[in-house]
Design a protein around this motif. Structure first.
Motif, PDB file in Angstrom:
ATOM      1  N   ALA A  97      11.853 -15.949 -86.815  1.00 29.11           N
ATOM      2  CA  ALA A  97      12.851 -15.048 -86.228  1.00 29.11           C
ATOM      3  C   ALA A  97      13.444 -14.128 -87.285  1.00 29.11           C
ATOM      4  CB  ALA A  97      13.958 -15.846 -85.555  1.00 29.11           C
ATOM      5  N   GLY A  98      13.003 -14.282 -88.504  1.00 32.93           N
ATOM      6  CA  GLY A  98      13.516 -13.476 -89.603  1.00 32.93           C
ATOM      7  C   GLY A  98      13.358 -14.236 -90.895  1.00 32.93           C
ATOM      8  N   SER A  99      13.987 -13.730 -91.950  1.00 33.63           N
ATOM      9  CA  SER A  99      13.889 -14.374 -93.259  1.00 33.63           C
ATOM     10  C   SER A  99      14.555 -15.745 -93.218  1.00 33.63           C
ATOM     11  CB  SER A  99      14.576 -13.489 -94.309  1.00 33.63           C
ATOM     12  OG  SER A  99      14.544 -14.114 -95.569  1.00 33.63           O
ATOM     13  N   ASN A 100      13.751 -16.783 -93.385  1.00 37.39           N
ATOM     14  CA  ASN A 100      14.222 -18.176 -93.409  1.00 37.39           C
ATOM     15  C   ASN A 100      14.929 -18.581 -92.120  1.00 37.39           C
ATOM     16  OD1 ASN A 100      13.337 -18.613 -96.122  1.00 37.39           O
ATOM     17  ND2 ASN A 100      15.173 -17.537 -96.856  1.00 37.39           N
ATOM     18  N   VAL A 101      14.555 -17.975 -91.000  1.00 39.10           N
ATOM     19  CA  VAL A 101      15.118 -18.346 -89.695  1.00 39.10           C
ATOM     20  C   VAL A 101      13.966 -18.580 -88.725  1.00 39.10           C
ATOM     21  CG1 VAL A 101      16.611 -17.676 -87.771  1.00 39.10           C
ATOM     22  CG2 VAL A 101      17.178 -16.958 -90.099  1.00 39.10           C
ATOM     23  N   LYS A 102      14.023 -19.697 -88.019  1.00 44.25           N
ATOM     24  CA  LYS A 102      12.980 -20.007 -87.041  1.00 44.25           C
ATOM     25  C   LYS A 102      13.597 -20.255 -85.667  1.00 44.25           C
ATOM     26  CE  LYS A 102       9.291 -22.044 -89.878  1.00 44.25           C
ATOM     27  NZ  LYS A 102       8.463 -23.253 -90.094  1.00 44.25           N
ATOM     28  N   LEU A 103      12.869 -19.808 -84.645  1.00 43.89           N
ATOM     29  CA  LEU A 103      13.180 -20.184 -83.275  1.00 43.89           C
ATOM     30  C   LEU A 103      12.335 -21.403 -82.937  1.00 43.89           C
ATOM     31  CD1 LEU A 103      13.284 -16.866 -81.200  1.00 43.89           C
ATOM     32  CD2 LEU A 103      15.056 -18.631 -81.204  1.00 43.89           C
ATOM     33  N   ILE A 104      12.964 -22.447 -82.424  1.00 41.20           N
ATOM     34  CA  ILE A 104      12.234 -23.643 -82.049  1.00 41.20           C
ATOM     35  C   ILE A 104      12.478 -23.942 -80.575  1.00 41.20           C
ATOM     36  CG2 ILE A 104      12.345 -24.589 -84.383  1.00 41.20           C
ATOM     37  CD1 ILE A 104      14.572 -26.430 -83.439  1.00 41.20           C
ATOM     38  N   GLY A 105      11.557 -24.653 -79.954  1.00 44.44           N
ATOM     39  CA  GLY A 105      11.753 -24.967 -78.547  1.00 44.44           C
ATOM     40  C   GLY A 105      10.647 -25.838 -77.996  1.00 44.44           C
ATOM     41  N   ARG A 106      10.826 -26.225 -76.742  1.00 44.52           N
ATOM     42  CA  ARG A 106       9.838 -27.044 -76.052  1.00 44.52           C
ATOM     43  C   ARG A 106       9.662 -26.510 -74.641  1.00 44.52           C
ATOM     44  NH1 ARG A 106      10.604 -33.382 -74.634  1.00 44.52           N
ATOM     45  NH2 ARG A 106      12.023 -32.467 -73.121  1.00 44.52           N
ATOM     46  N   ALA A 107       8.506 -25.915 -74.396  1.00 43.19           N
ATOM     47  CA  ALA A 107       8.206 -25.391 -73.062  1.00 43.19           C
ATOM     48  C   ALA A 107       7.892 -26.538 -72.121  1.00 43.19           C
ATOM     49  CB  ALA A 107       7.024 -24.430 -73.124  1.00 43.19           C
TER      50      ALA A 107
ATOM     51  N   GLN B 282      15.285 -12.843 -81.224  1.00 42.37           N
ATOM     52  CA  GLN B 282      15.213 -13.114 -82.659  1.00 42.37           C
ATOM     53  C   GLN B 282      16.499 -12.678 -83.362  1.00 42.37           C
ATOM     54  OE1 GLN B 282      11.476 -10.908 -83.303  1.00 42.37           O
ATOM     55  NE2 GLN B 282      10.631 -12.790 -84.190  1.00 42.37           N
ATOM     56  N   ARG B 283      17.025 -11.530 -82.971  1.00 43.61           N
ATOM     57  CA  ARG B 283      18.263 -11.023 -83.576  1.00 43.61           C
ATOM     58  C   ARG B 283      19.424 -11.996 -83.328  1.00 43.61           C
ATOM     59  NH1 ARG B 283      22.882  -8.076 -82.575  1.00 43.61           N
ATOM     60  NH2 ARG B 283      22.555  -8.244 -80.325  1.00 43.61           N
ATOM     61  N   ARG B 284      19.516 -12.507 -82.118  1.00 40.72           N
ATOM     62  CA  ARG B 284      20.584 -13.461 -81.792  1.00 40.72           C
ATOM     63  C   ARG B 284      20.440 -14.755 -82.599  1.00 40.72           C
ATOM     64  NH1 ARG B 284      23.742 -12.842 -77.414  1.00 40.72           N
ATOM     65  NH2 ARG B 284      23.706 -15.046 -76.876  1.00 40.72           N
ATOM     66  N   ALA B 285      19.208 -15.165 -82.837  1.00 36.86           N
ATOM     67  CA  ALA B 285      18.970 -16.352 -83.659  1.00 36.86           C
ATOM     68  C   ALA B 285      19.448 -16.118 -85.089  1.00 36.86           C
ATOM     69  CB  ALA B 285      17.493 -16.726 -83.631  1.00 36.86           C
ATOM     70  N   ARG B 286      19.162 -14.953 -85.621  1.00 37.26           N
ATOM     71  CA  ARG B 286      19.604 -14.626 -86.989  1.00 37.26           C
ATOM     72  C   ARG B 286      21.129 -14.579 -87.067  1.00 37.26           C
ATOM     73  NH1 ARG B 286      15.258 -10.879 -86.541  1.00 37.26           N
ATOM     74  NH2 ARG B 286      16.719  -9.144 -86.234  1.00 37.26           N
ATOM     75  N   ILE B 287      21.767 -14.004 -86.056  1.00 35.64           N
ATOM     76  CA  ILE B 287      23.230 -13.928 -86.031  1.00 35.64           C
ATOM     77  C   ILE B 287      23.829 -15.336 -86.027  1.00 35.64           C
ATOM     78  CG2 ILE B 287      25.218 -13.322 -84.573  1.00 35.64           C
ATOM     79  CD1 ILE B 287      23.664 -10.833 -83.706  1.00 35.64           C
ATOM     80  N   LEU B 288      23.292 -16.217 -85.181  1.00 39.36           N
ATOM     81  CA  LEU B 288      23.831 -17.579 -85.093  1.00 39.36           C
ATOM     82  C   LEU B 288      23.657 -18.325 -86.408  1.00 39.36           C
ATOM     83  CD1 LEU B 288      25.166 -19.782 -83.499  1.00 39.36           C
ATOM     84  CD2 LEU B 288      22.944 -20.388 -82.514  1.00 39.36           C
TER      85      LEU B 288
END
Length: 241
Positions: A103-113, A181-187
């Motif tokens: 999702a960006g530098s040193n940021v990952k989105l994780i999940g389970r579909a 991705q932007r929201r993930a980086r903000i959080l």
């Protein structure tokens, strides 16, 4: 009325069990409330790593996600039972797959579909009433899974309590994924900086366990003239947040 009676009976039973334990020399035994809390905790593990943001967190209220990590609220047994029942009802359809995506530098989105097939990702949701269009939060979640698992189309399936079903087939959206991705980086930034996100008002605020951390408590509302007369229905944000 019936639900209120059941709730009162359950509270009385728990008080009785606690009193029995306090008065007895026998070692404490595991009861149904212990089991509920244990299973709920297993199904809702903490993430911990502030560089890993779940798709559910990025698609929902960032303030809620922040407070869940920093100041987790206690869930009532009713809330836990409701979540477990919903999970159990959907589990027969699921074939869950976990994944992650940058999702960006040193940021990952994780999940389970809920289910990933050869050419489609599926998520299942239980609702009170079938919607005419997909809920925005679910669309955001599904879209993120499409990028995570490299699929072009996905399906959101809604079920109501009577067994009716509504299905929405949706294509992937690059613009929406970039926003996720932007929201993930903000959080991630706010979590690491210990800065509470701003309020994102929505109907979900009414049932949110963090409600009173964002808005005046019910007794405070009486200080405002229109509150007392029941003519002012909007939530009033605390001035210092």
């Amino acid at each position: 009325m019936e639900e209120q009676i059941i709730h009162k009976v359950r509270d009385k039973l728990k008080i009785g069990v606690d009193n029995y334990r306090a008065a007895s020399d026998a070692p404490a035994k595991v009861d149904v409330y212990d089991v509920i809390e244990e299973v709920f905790a297993d199904l809702n593990p903490g993430i911990g790593d502030e560089s890993n943001i779940s798709i559910d967190e990025a698609s929902g209220c960032l303030r809620h996600a922040y407070l869940d990590r920093k100041q987790p609220a206690e869930h009532t047994h009713k809330q836990m039972i409701t979540a477990l029942m919903e999970k159990g009802a959907m589990s027969v359809l699921e074939k869950p797959v976990e994944g992650s995506i940058e999702a960006g530098s040193n940021v990952k989105l994780i999940g389970r579909a809920d289910r990933v097939e050869e050419d489609v990702v599926m998520i299942f949701r239980r609702v009170q009433a079938l919607p005419e269009t997909p809920y925005a939060q679910h669309f955001i979640q599904l879209n993120a899974y499409l990028y995570m698992f490299g699929k072009e189309e996905g399906v959101i399936v809604y079920f109501d309590s009577e067994g009716n079903e509504a299905e929405f087939q949706l294509p992937k959206s690059e613009k929406l994924f970039r926003e996720t991705q932007r929201r993930a980086r903000i959080l991630t930034t706010l979590l690491k900086s210990n800065i509470v996100p701003t309020i994102e008002p929505s109907p979900r605020c009414n049932d949110c366990p963090h409600n009173e951390k964002c808005y005046y408590q019910s007794e405070d509302k009486q200080k405002w003239g229109l509150w007392a007369r029941g003519k002012w229905r909007e939530l009033k944000q605390k001035p210092f947040l």
